[in-house]
Motif scaffolding. Structure first.
Motif, short mmCIF file in Angstrom:
data_model
loop_
_atom_site.label_atom_id
_atom_site.label_comp_id
_atom_site.label_asym_id
_atom_site.label_seq_id
_atom_site.Cartn_x
_atom_site.Cartn_y
_atom_site.Cartn_z
N GLN A 174 -9.93 -4.61 -4.06
CA GLN A 174 -8.85 -3.64 -3.92
C GLN A 174 -9.36 -2.44 -3.13
N ASP A 175 -8.60 -2.05 -2.10
CA ASP A 175 -9.04 -1.00 -1.18
C ASP A 175 -8.29 0.30 -1.42
N SER A 185 -13.91 0.01 -1.28
CA SER A 185 -13.49 -1.31 -1.74
C SER A 185 -14.09 -1.56 -3.12
N ASN A 186 -13.22 -1.87 -4.09
CA ASN A 186 -13.67 -2.19 -5.44
C ASN A 186 -13.59 -3.69 -5.65
N ASN A 193 -3.54 4.32 -1.31
CA ASN A 193 -3.87 3.54 -2.50
C ASN A 193 -3.39 2.11 -2.26
N GLY A 194 -4.34 1.21 -2.18
CA GLY A 194 -4.01 -0.18 -1.87
C GLY A 194 -3.47 -0.92 -3.07
N ASN A 203 0.83 -1.20 0.00
CA ASN A 203 0.00 0.00 0.00
C ASN A 203 0.86 1.25 0.00
N TRP A 204 0.40 2.26 -0.71
CA TRP A 204 1.11 3.52 -0.84
C TRP A 204 0.29 4.63 -0.18
N PHE A 205 0.94 5.37 0.74
CA PHE A 205 0.26 6.44 1.45
C PHE A 205 0.96 7.75 1.15
#
Length: 773
Positions: free
Chosen positions: A714-715, A728-729, A681-682, A673-675
């Protein structure tokens, strides 16, 4: 009696051979002119009839060793970039052989038409040079498949989708002898043509912000050509990745064409979303979106045509590229509930469509001069057209409460020009370059109010870099200066900004096959044209998105420490990083009356501390190979009005087994995950299994995506105090999805050696602001 004597002699010979002691072949390779060691020269042992036996490379002192060789008559082939290939007969003696001072003479052609059977990886200060084994080449159907077999650090390879990515979304550049830069060209590669892979895990200043550069060194035929087809489709759902490629060679010229098309058509796609709002008067509102199955339809196409000409001193290539995408349906629907009052609900529809057309012309010229000098020129022109439409509605009992319709049309014209000069000083190298990017963007926004924007952006980068060695210490020292310019018609908020970009890398060879590397650099971060637009777009009944023409470039400070160890079939890579970005451009949300505005600004700072350990084992018995990677990311995001910290643990694993013509692979990937700013962005949480069979030029593979879960998820999330969300997609079709691949490659006339193209420039930034959630 004669038959008995013949049989006895034959058996005696077999017994003698079975007890013959194997030998070692060692030697030292040097530059014939200055007697310096030839570092990472290619050493190939062949039989007298040119059958390959074993291979290796020289170390940092020019030494090599080929061990456990059966006594016989051989031919030793010694080659290195920029030198003439040398052929040495090795006659049977029954004893170990020492070849002292093998001298290589300089040559302007840089590639040698050799290959090896053993899997070899040599580490240099800026890259790793990998020679795929025969097993790895036979198990692969294209260049992406081969990466899965090599299991290199940093890379996330999805062989099912033919995709390669970097954790956190870093920039990945492709090259094929430097000539091609598109991912589709890597998929079109025939494994038998690949001599080696140069994996730049520490690219120099000339590569800009690239985190990894992959350069496939391949053979180039003098006559004949090749044709390949890759068909990868699911028999049960509308999902596919397909491609065709062809090349034709005539003397010093090569003509190539490559076409790829992919499609997705999902009818079980939805999202769940929970949002929390706090308004200026202190009131709060929490709503929950419960999604229903929607429709996602996407198409991608790429077409590349290339002509190249080369002789011993110069090379020219011209490439025409076109990329097109069309997503006529990205349709979400469902119910929006007031959490405090479930009877307060509306029905939501969020439909969007996107089109992109991006033609480009890439011209490249390289000239090799005397005394180890090289001049490279590159020019790329790109036109980027985008068309994004969105319709968002909230309704209750057939009465529309919120109706948002937006259209964004973007036209961006860009030019990238670059020149590079390189000079060799024995084992040292000096390079200097100048790169300029000029872009103009004309955008039209229709969202109740019409906006027309015309923006101009330019960036010039001048740099110099020196690479050298002192005993066991390799070093690279470089410095660059960047000038950034931005202007928007009708707005006086443009800027001219200068930054200083130093870079230092130190790598020390430790006892055994191990090394430690320290890297520190300062790079430039520029705002995207899409973030600079002085326009606003309505998102829904509560939120607005707005650009910020007052954004300014910022600096990225980065320090890395890497330790590598290779012993037998074991390979370990421990990577640590600290990043610091003051004045980073990050998102924020503001209150304006009863609306919440999503925008961007130069925030206080952003920091990341990360550590990653990769362990690879194999190949065991030339059959089994596996790798495991695990690590942690810790983010510190300090905005002008917020402070956040976030920690993410992740793990990846891959297993590959090859026996004769059958290959089996399994991989698992957990969320990286990128913050950044206030948004998380998961990454993807997935796994796959693949079984393939390859016979000569034909390969058939059966694979399954996410076989052990019944849904793909994907969150993403945002931590704003005014408008936070957790989304959540889901795509139902992406779980337990079966795909069948048929790949067929045909080639002829492969005898010619190719020069190396050294630049990779492209512009795929559309320059328009998005309009959806």
């Amino acid at each position: 009696m004669k038959y008995f004597i013949f049989t006895f002699i034959l058996l005696a010979g077999m017994i003698q051979n079975s007890f013959a002691q194997n030998i070692d072949i060692r030697g030292i390779v040097r530059d014939a002119k200055n007697r310096e060691p030839a570092v990472f020269a290619n050493i190939v042992l062949q039989t007298t009839d040119s059958m390959f036996v074993k291979g290796t490379t020289t170390d940092s002192n020019g030494h090599f060793s080929i061990q456990d060789v059966k006594p016989s008559n051989y031919l030793l082939v010694v080659s290195s970039l920029g030198y003439k290939t040398k052929y040495l007969p090795v006659n049977e003696s029954g004893k170990d052989i020492l070849l002292e001072s093998i001298l290589l003479e300089e040559e302007l052609i840089s590639l040698s038409n050799v290959t090896v059977n053993a899997s070899n990886m040599s580490s240099r200060i800026d890259k790793k040079v990998i020679y795929p084994s025969e097993r790895q080449l036979k198990a692969s159907t294209n260049g992406v498949d081969l990466l899965q077999q090599l299991m290199l650090p940093k890379l996330q390879v999805n062989p099912l989708f033919n995709e390669v990515s970097l954790p956190g979304g870093g920039e990945l550049q492709y090259r094929i002898n430097g000539v091609k830069v598109e991912a589709q060209d890597i998929i079109a590669l025939q494994p038998a043509d690949i001599i080696r892979v140069e994996f730049y895990d520490n690219p120099g200043l000339r590569y800009g912000n690239a985190e990894v550069v992959l350069d496939y060194i391949v053979r180039r035929p003098e006559t004949g050509g090749s044709f390949g087809v890759n068909l990868d489709n699911s028999p049960f759902i509308a999902w596919g990745n397909n491609g065709l490629n062809a090349k034709l060679n005539h003397k010093k010229s090569e003509f190539g064409i490559n076409y790829g098309i992919s499609h997705r058509d999902f009818y079980k796609m939805w999202r769940d979303n929970e949002e929390n709002f706090t308004f200026a008067d202190g009131t709060t509102f929490q709503r929950r979106e419960i999604g229903e199955p929607g429709h996602g339809e996407m198409y991608w196409q790429s077409l590349n045509g290339t002509y190249s000409y080369q002789d011993e001193q110069k090379m020219f290539s011209a490439t025409v590229r076109h990329y097109g995408s069309n997503s006529p349906h990205m349709d979400y629907k469902g119910s929006l509930y007031n959490v405090a009052n479930p009877f307060d609900a509306v029905y939501m529809i969020d439909k969007s469509s996107n089109k992109t057309n991006r033609p480009a012309l890439d011209l490249y010229y390289q000239h090799n001069l005397k005394n180890g000098q090289t001049i490279v020129l590159n020019a790329v022109g790109t036109y980027n057209y985008t068309n994004n439409e969105r319709m968002y509605q909230e309704s209750r009992e057939n009465r529309v409460l919120t109706d948002v319709n937006s259209l964004v049309v973007g036209k961006k014209y860009s030019f990238i020009g670059e020149g590079i000069y390189e000079k060799k000083f024995g084992i040292n190298r000096l390079s200097a370059g100048l790169k300029h990017m000029q872009a103009t963007s004309d955008n039209e926004y229709k969202n109740g109010v019409d906006y027309l924007t015309k923006m101009n952006q330019a960036e010039t980068f001048l740099y110099s870099e020196f690479k050298g060695r002192v005993q066991e210490l390799d070093y690279t020292a470089g410095v660059g200066v960047t000038r950034s310019h931005f202007g928007q018609d009708g707005d006086d908020s443009g800027y001219n900004y200068y930054t200083f970009n130093p870079r230092l890398v130190l790598q020390y060879a430790l006892p055994g096959k191990s090394s430690i590397r320290l890297k520190a650099d300062i790079s430039n971060g520029s705002p995207q044209l899409s973030d600079l637009s002085n326009v606003e777009v309505t998102i829904d009944s509560v939120q607005i998105q707005r650009g910020n023409p007052h954004l300014r470039p910022f600096l990225r400070y980065r320090a890395e420490l890497t330790y590598e160890l290779e012993k037998g079939v074991f390979y370990g890579n421990l990577w640590n990083i600290y990043e610091y970005q003051p004045d980073a451009i990050m998102d924020e949300k503001r209150l304006e009356g009863h609306k919440i505005v999503q925008t961007w600004d130069n925030q206080k700072n952003w920091q990341r501390l990360a550590s990653r350990l990769m362990i690879r084992v194999g190949p065991v018995k030339d059959i089994l190979q596996l790798s495991v990677t695990g690590g942690v990311n810790h983010y510190i995001s300090n905005g002008n009005t917020y402070n956040h910290t976030y920690t993410n643990w992740f793990m990846n694993g891959d297993i590959s087994a090859v026996y004769k013509k059958v290959s089996l692979g399994f991989g698992v990937m957990t969320n990286w995950n990128w913050f950044y700013g206030e948004t998380m962005n998961g990454g993807e949480n997935l796994h796959y299994a693949m079984l393939s069979y390859k016979h000569k030029n034909l390969a058939i593979a059966f694979s399954m995506y996410n076989p052990f879960v019944d849904n793909y998820k994907q969150d993403t999330g945002n931590w704003s105090r005014y408008a936070s969300y957790h989304r959540s997609n889901y795509i139902k079709e992406s779980s337990r999805m079966i795909a069948v691949r048929v790949a067929w490659n045909f080639s002829f006339g492969r005898t010619f050696k190719a020069e190396q193209k050294r630049i990779n420039n492209a512009d795929d930034d559309s320059g328009v602001m998005s309009s959806g959630k």
